[in-house]
Design an enzyme around this catalytic site. Structure first.
Site, PDB file in Angstrom:
ATOM      1  N   SER A 150      44.873  74.772  63.152  1.00 23.08           N
ATOM      2  CA  SER A 150      43.885  75.811  63.418  1.00 23.08           C
ATOM      3  C   SER A 150      43.253  76.277  62.105  1.00 23.08           C
ATOM      4  CB  SER A 150      44.544  77.002  64.126  1.00 23.08           C
ATOM      5  OG  SER A 150      45.325  77.759  63.208  1.00 23.08           O
ATOM      6  N   SER A 186      43.177  79.416  60.927  1.00 23.48           N
ATOM      7  CA  SER A 186      43.627  80.760  60.567  1.00 23.48           C
ATOM      8  C   SER A 186      43.885  80.920  59.076  1.00 23.48           C
ATOM      9  CB  SER A 186      44.898  81.118  61.342  1.00 23.48           C
ATOM     10  OG  SER A 186      46.010  80.373  60.889  1.00 23.48           O
ATOM     11  N   LYS A 244      51.283  81.092  57.595  1.00 22.21           N
ATOM     12  CA  LYS A 244      50.517  82.255  57.155  1.00 22.21           C
ATOM     13  C   LYS A 244      50.922  82.566  55.718  1.00 22.21           C
ATOM     14  CE  LYS A 244      49.113  82.849  61.472  1.00 22.21           C
ATOM     15  NZ  LYS A 244      47.730  82.590  61.899  1.00 22.21           N
ATOM     16  N   SER A 298      42.777  85.234  62.823  1.00 23.24           N
ATOM     17  CA  SER A 298      44.172  84.866  62.619  1.00 23.24           C
ATOM     18  C   SER A 298      45.071  85.750  63.471  1.00 23.24           C
ATOM     19  CB  SER A 298      44.556  85.019  61.139  1.00 23.24           C
ATOM     20  OG  SER A 298      45.938  84.836  60.948  1.00 23.24           O
TER      21      SER A 298
END
Length: 292
Positions: free
Chosen positions: A88, A90, A145, A239
């Site tokens: 993704s 994010s 993250k 995100s």
């Protein structure tokens, strides 16, 4: 469907290893005795018969061939380095969809495969690290993250500005670029833009992204519990991360902060970019780089 690859790998190593050991201790001596008995019972031994009596069963042959390879993969993947693909956006602009990254498995301590129990503490996550962890709502899924809050930290987010322990996280606007996440044909596609900042988080300097047309969420603040980490994506307006943890955040999926036992490792390098792994779309190595 999510496969527990570490568990499958451990079972494969254990199974092939046990078969190889069984052959070494029981089956191979039995084959040698059968050859010797045959040679004693005949006047002229047939070489083909001797070879047949000593031949390993196919399952044993495969097990002995695959065991060392699988064992090496298990050790490398469990304790040293594991590859992942970014699914993704994010973490844009730091990581793009289709980036293949390497994750250091021992930066934060040696953990047993499958159980994820830390057996040798080495170090802990630091502010600014890009970390892979198991998604708290579904531990079969891996997320990536950036570490913003450590245990005991006070984290706040207001008007698209991060604050850690009462201090604003330093950032500097580098450029304005078209927002490539707006769907084609959208009425705002032509004017949608994103701000790219250089942010200083702990000892790490990295890039973050804000959508100009995206409204700032309500101001919030949190205290990170012991044994947990506050994780935020670099693509701040796109995100799903630790900022979304209460019912008012719906329809985003809620999951809060990441417990220590869900940590997988520290992402440290991009080694390939391949957004669509197909033969007609070959991978690119032009983006090989260390991750900040």
């Amino acid at each position: 469907m999510h496969f527990n690859f570490p568990l499958i790998l451990v079972i494969a190593v254990a199974g092939t290893g046990l078969l190889a050991l069984l052959d070494r201790l029981l089956l191979a001596p039995g084959r040698r005795r059968a050859q010797e008995r045959y040679q004693r019972e005949v006047d002229v031994a047939d070489p083909q018969t001797i070879e047949r009596l000593g031949k390993e069963p196919l399952l044993i042959e495969y097990s002995k061939s695959f065991f060392p390879v699988l064992a090496v993969v298990l050790v490398l993947r469990s304790f040293l380095v594991e590859p992942f693909q970014i699914p993704s956006g994010s973490m844009k602009p730091t990581l793009e969809v289709g980036d293949f990254i390497l994750v250091n498995k021992f930066s934060y301590g040696i953990r047993l495969p499958v159980l994820d129990t830390k057996v040798i503490p080495i170090g802990g996550p630091q502010r600014g690290d890009v970390m892979v962890f198991r998604y708290p709502n579904d531990p079969r899924v891996n997320y990536i993250k950036r570490v913003v809050g450590l245990p005991g930290d006070h984290v706040a987010y207001a008007d698209k500005q991060l604050f850690v322990n009462g201090e604003p996280v330093s950032r500097e606007l580098l450029r304005v670029e078209p927002d490539d996440e707006v769907p084609a044909g959208h009425p705002l596609q032509a004017i949608a833009e994103a701000d790219v900042f250089q942010e200083q988080l702990g000892e790490t300097t990295h890039l973050i992204r804000h959508k100009r047309l995206s409204q700032a969420p309500p101001a919030r603040e949190w205290v990170v519990p012991e044994g947990h980490y506050f994780m935020v994506g670099d693509n701040r307006d796109n995100s799903n991360d630790s900022r979304y943890w209460s019912a008012s955040d719906m329809p985003r999926e809620l999951w809060g902060m990441v417990p220590d036992n869900y940590i997988v490792g520290k992402a440290f390098a991009v080694w390939m970019h391949w957004p669509e792994p197909k033969l007609r779309n070959l991978p690119s190595f032009s983006s090989v780089a260390l991750i900040n």
